[in-house]
Enzyme design. Sequence first.
Site, short mmCIF file in Angstrom:
data_model
loop_
_atom_site.label_atom_id
_atom_site.label_comp_id
_atom_site.label_asym_id
_atom_site.label_seq_id
_atom_site.Cartn_x
_atom_site.Cartn_y
_atom_site.Cartn_z
CB SER A 25 -0.95 0.11 1.24
OG SER A 25 -0.16 -0.07 2.38
CG ASN A 112 -3.27 -4.26 13.84
OD1 ASN A 112 -2.80 -4.39 12.43
ND2 ASN A 112 -3.50 -5.29 14.09
CB THR A 157 -40.20 26.48 -7.12
OG1 THR A 157 -41.32 26.74 -7.97
CG2 THR A 157 -40.33 27.41 -6.02
CG HIS A 158 -40.93 23.02 -9.82
ND1 HIS A 158 -41.09 21.72 -9.44
CD2 HIS A 158 -41.95 23.75 -8.99
CE1 HIS A 158 -41.96 21.44 -8.55
NE2 HIS A 158 -42.47 22.66 -8.17
CB SER A 279 -13.40 24.66 -28.14
OG SER A 279 -13.48 23.85 -29.20
CE LYS A 285 -18.41 25.46 -27.02
NZ LYS A 285 -19.76 25.53 -26.51
CG ASN A 287 -16.46 25.57 -23.57
OD1 ASN A 287 -17.65 25.93 -23.94
ND2 ASN A 287 -15.91 24.79 -24.38
CD GLU A 292 -19.34 22.36 -18.23
OE1 GLU A 292 -20.20 22.71 -19.12
OE2 GLU A 292 -18.09 22.24 -18.61
CE1 TYR A 319 -5.75 -2.96 9.52
CE2 TYR A 319 -4.88 -5.20 9.20
CZ TYR A 319 -4.95 -4.04 8.98
OH TYR A 319 -4.27 -3.35 7.46
CD GLN A 324 -3.13 -2.30 2.89
OE1 GLN A 324 -2.26 -2.50 3.82
NE2 GLN A 324 -2.60 -3.05 1.66
CE LYS A 327 -3.80 3.05 4.71
NZ LYS A 327 -4.53 2.28 5.60
N1 ARG Z 1 -0.96 -1.20 5.79
C1 ARG Z 1 -1.95 -1.65 6.69
C2 ARG Z 1 -3.04 -0.96 6.56
O1 ARG Z 1 -3.04 0.24 6.08
C3 ARG Z 1 -1.25 -1.33 7.93
C4 ARG Z 1 -1.70 -2.51 9.15
C5 ARG Z 1 -1.29 -3.69 8.68
N2 ARG Z 1 -1.57 -4.61 9.83
C6 ARG Z 1 -1.65 -5.81 9.67
N3 ARG Z 1 -1.98 -6.59 10.64
N4 ARG Z 1 -1.36 -6.45 8.39
O2 ARG Z 1 -4.19 -0.99 7.16
#
Ligand code: ARG
Length: 457
Positions: A25, A112, A157-158, A279, A285, A287, A292, A319, A324, A327
């Site tokens: 990750s 964790n 309205t509408h 454009s 144009k 735009n 948008e 966990y 993961q 994020k």
């Molecule tokens: N990269 C993991 C996450 O973002 C970190 C935690 C990993 N923990 C584990 N028990 N594998 O969630």
Amino acid sequence: MTDRPLWSGRFSTPPAPQAQALGRSLAVDVVLVAEDARAGAAHVEALREAGLLTDDEARQLADALVRVRDAIVAGTFSFDPADEDIHSAVERGVTDLLGDVGAKLHAGRSRNDLVATDVRLHLLGLAAAAVEDVRAVARALLMRAREHIDDPMPGSTHVRAAQPITVGHHLCAHAWALARDLERFSEWRGRANVSPLGAGALATSTLGLDPAAAAARLGFHRAFDNSLDAVSDRDVVQEAVAVASICATHLSRLAADLLRWIDPALGWAELDEAYSTGSSMMPQKRNPDTAELARAKAARIAGDFVTLASMLQGLPLGYQRDLQEDKEPAFDALRTVSSVAGALAGAVTTLRIDTVAMRAACADPALYATDVAEALVKTGVPFRAAHRRTGELLKTLAEDGRTLADLDDAGWVDLGVPDGAALLDPDRSIAARTAPGGPSHASVQAQLAALDALLAS
Ligand code: ARG
């Protein structure tokens, strides 16, 4: 350096490259490096206070965390294939620098509680930036509202002309929505300000670490109430995205109004060139891409929320690696709402509002039909009868291709509103709406003062 993960002790086979690629990750969580080093330093202090590190070891670890962080930020850190995530990379970097002392860093800590801590810190930062950007949009709206507090426009309205309001009243309506978003961000911040550090993998540790001291060192208001909850809970992430999503919806609706105003068929406003695009083919144009995109990005942020909600629902506590996946949508949602707000703040500030065209649109006599019905009510006619009588008059007039503006004095007398012709006037109609929250000058003035105070707090 090693190509074996930091948990490889009980394993005899290294991970398959495909499994490693799926689990990695780093591309997403590398942005947590500063928070990871901060949380690391707070943990080092906890270990030192528990008597598990000497002062000198603690100093070495704190220095190494800073060095590794700086190298990662500078792009000079060499990641290795076993660095699954930013937490593994930082710990491995510290251990490469310090050997056995580095190997003491992770005592009583788990990725964790670490990742939960890093993410909270990072979201607090992203949310603070988003709040500033949203506040800038609200401020721009208030500035323009003040400028146009007495400029009438047809309210709809509408998407059809309904009753006259003012540009100031309309812009304040958008500002109120954003003020609620700012309040939501602020309430979220209170709940996000709880530190998970010290929860360990799920059950704290046997090492006598003090989560409250670590929380204070990291600037959190307090530490977790339950270690299993601390590592399992992602409602703080989900709520941040929910707040961003609601806010993006408001920005999208503001963009939709701007797009309507600047529609050349209506001609009520014009986006500044700085917020317009040309454009590639059609030289004529100009735009409104900024508006948008501001309208469209809300869909993406709502998608981020759905990603989180779908991923979290049904997960038992503790966990699990599913978490993961929190994020990418969370960081995307907060960054996107910031960039939309940043652009819209400028677009609103520089918008050219054609008050003459808006006032001209208020010449439509149909806008005053409700004023006429209410004039009848003031003479004692029940509203339903007044509505019907006015409606029937409009129908008769329309059959002759006429409007209320064509009604002569005798016609008004017949209707029961002898001075009715004077009602067909935007300034008078708006001034007569004295209720708090309405479009009258005094009411919008009061709203501006209240919004100013909200934005300052
Ligand atoms: N990269 C993991 C996450 O973002 C970190 C935690 C990993 N923990 C584990 N028990 N594998 O969630």
